[in-house]
Design an enzyme around this catalytic site. Structure first.
Site, PDB file in Angstrom:
ATOM      1  N   SER A 253       3.655  -2.356  10.774  1.00 50.29           N
ATOM      2  CA  SER A 253       4.849  -1.681  10.492  1.00 50.29           C
ATOM      3  C   SER A 253       5.546  -3.626   9.966  1.00 50.29           C
ATOM      4  CB  SER A 253       5.307  -1.701  12.231  1.00 50.29           C
ATOM      5  OG  SER A 253       5.223  -1.305  12.435  1.00 50.29           O
TER       6      SER A 253
ATOM      7  N   GLU B 189      -4.834  -5.469  11.017  1.00 56.99           N
ATOM      8  CA  GLU B 189      -3.881  -4.439  10.663  1.00 56.99           C
ATOM      9  C   GLU B 189      -4.522  -3.591  11.872  1.00 56.99           C
ATOM     10  OE1 GLU B 189      -2.180  -3.086   6.753  1.00 56.99           O
ATOM     11  OE2 GLU B 189      -3.862  -1.890   6.825  1.00 56.99           O
TER      12      GLU B 189
ATOM     13  N   GLU C   5      -6.534   4.494   7.563  1.00 56.80           N
ATOM     14  CA  GLU C   5      -6.944   5.357   7.458  1.00 56.80           C
ATOM     15  C   GLU C   5      -7.935   6.510   6.885  1.00 56.80           C
ATOM     16  OE1 GLU C   5      -3.193   5.645   5.755  1.00 56.80           O
ATOM     17  OE2 GLU C   5      -2.314   4.766   7.356  1.00 56.80           O
TER      18      GLU C   5
ATOM     19  N   GLY D  46       2.504   1.934  10.417  1.00 59.44           N
ATOM     20  CA  GLY D  46       3.053   3.170  10.812  1.00 59.44           C
ATOM     21  C   GLY D  46       3.818   3.400  11.747  1.00 59.44           C
TER      22      GLY D  46
ATOM     23  N   ASN E 245       0.550  -1.244  -0.123  1.00 59.45           N
ATOM     24  CA  ASN E 245      -0.135   0.009   0.616  1.00 59.45           C
ATOM     25  C   ASN E 245       1.106   1.677   0.003  1.00 59.45           C
ATOM     26  OD1 ASN E 245      -2.201   1.875   0.719  1.00 59.45           O
ATOM     27  ND2 ASN E 245      -2.510   1.323   2.697  1.00 59.45           N
TER      28      ASN E 245
HETATM   29  C1  PEP Z   1      -0.804  -0.206   5.756  1.00 56.42           C
HETATM   30  O1  PEP Z   1      -0.580   1.289   5.604  1.00 56.42           O
HETATM   31  O2  PEP Z   1      -1.459  -0.599   5.617  1.00 56.42           O
HETATM   32  C2  PEP Z   1       0.170  -0.508   6.991  1.00 56.42           C
HETATM   33  C3  PEP Z   1       0.143  -1.568   7.591  1.00 56.42           C
HETATM   34  O3  PEP Z   1       1.942   0.267   7.016  1.00 56.42           O
HETATM   35  P1  PEP Z   1       2.725  -0.045   7.588  1.00 56.42           P
HETATM   36  O4  PEP Z   1       3.016  -1.080   6.936  1.00 56.42           O
HETATM   37  O5  PEP Z   1       3.562   1.528   7.756  1.00 56.42           O
HETATM   38  O6  PEP Z   1       2.456   0.371   8.765  1.00 56.42           O
END
Ligand code: PEP
Length: 249
Positions: free
Chosen positions: A211, A165, A97, A171, A11
């Site tokens: 992450s 998630e 988000e 993030g 993503n």
């Molecule tokens: C995401 O936005 O789906 C995500 C998992 O972001 P990150 O890997 O940066 O935590």
């Protein structure tokens, strides 16, 4: 990883320029990717066409969002029809988000998923609890409530990948431990079994996001109910993203 084909999505969020994306595409084109993994990237809408026309067909393309119905007088939106026209096979819906920064609610997201699936797009359906919800012991309640909104709306589960998630891991650099992720993945599978069907529960891929990086992906991939990853930050680096794709082996 379980028995289903491993699925790794990147993503890219609202990142990149024509130049940086051209470099990322060229890194992805030259990366060695395990053949038995579904690989999908979700560039910003503006660059979908650039990516579609320059990226290897080995990697499928996804939208990061889509309008809830047929396109028309909806200023600033992108329709499912347009995503398909440009060659997208997937759309990410319910990303945290969009839920918590933009304010989309469970029912609206469910409707978007139904529309996209009915039009033939695959849906990466995101769910996950916030930190305060986890601390209050509400992780399962929140995940099941978000899952139910998808289940109540969608015509079929054939083309859905569920992405767990946890918001506190997105993030932040704070990855869920393999055990923390596995625990929720099992609970999600169990919910699907009780509320949809045993077949959907066993066939639906449940991927983890939050992450994930080149250093932690292999440990996570060992868990039986982690069927892949949704990757944000680390998907902006071609070689690291390839490491994550190949983490299952
Ligand atoms: C995401 O936005 O789906 C995500 C998992 O972001 P990150 O890997 O940066 O935590």
């Amino acid at each position: 990883a379980g028995t289903g084909k491993f699925f790794v999505g990147g993503n890219w969020k609202c990142n990149g320029t024509k130049d940086s994306i051209s470099k990322l595409v060229s890194d992805l084109n030259s990366a060695k990717l395990e053949p038995d993994v579904d690989v999908v990237v979700a560039p910003p809408f503006l660059y979908l066409d650039q990516v579609k026309s320059s990226l290897t067909d080995r990697i499928e393309i996804s939208g990061q969002n889509s309008w809830v119905g047929k396109g028309g007088a909806f200023t600033g939106e992108i329709s499912v029809e347009q995503l398909k026209d440009i060659g997208c096979k997937w759309v990410i819906l319910g990303h945290s988000e969009r839920r918590h920064v933009i304010g989309e609610d469970d029912q609206f997201i469910g409707k978007k998923a139904a529309y996209a699936l009915n039009e033939g797009l695959g849906v990466i359906a995101c769910i996950g609890e916030k930190l305060e919800e986890r601390e209050a012991g509400k992780t399962f309640d929140i995940c099941f409530q978000q899952l139910k909104a998808f289940a109540d709306a969608v015509p079929s589960w054939e083309n859905i990948v569920v992405a767990y998630e946890p918001v506190w891991a997105i993030g932040t650099g704070k990855v869920a431990s393999p055990q923390q992720a596995q625990e929720v993945h099992v609970a999600v599978r169990d919910w699907l079994k009780k509320n949809v069907s045993a077949e959907v529960a066993s066939k639906t891929r449940i991927i983890y996001g939050g992450s994930v990086n080149g250093g932690n992906s292999a440990e996570l991939a060992k868990e039986e109910d982690i069927d892949g990853f949704l990757v944000g930050g680390a998907s902006l680096k071609g070689p690291e993203f390839a490491t994550i794709v190949n983490a299952v082996t």
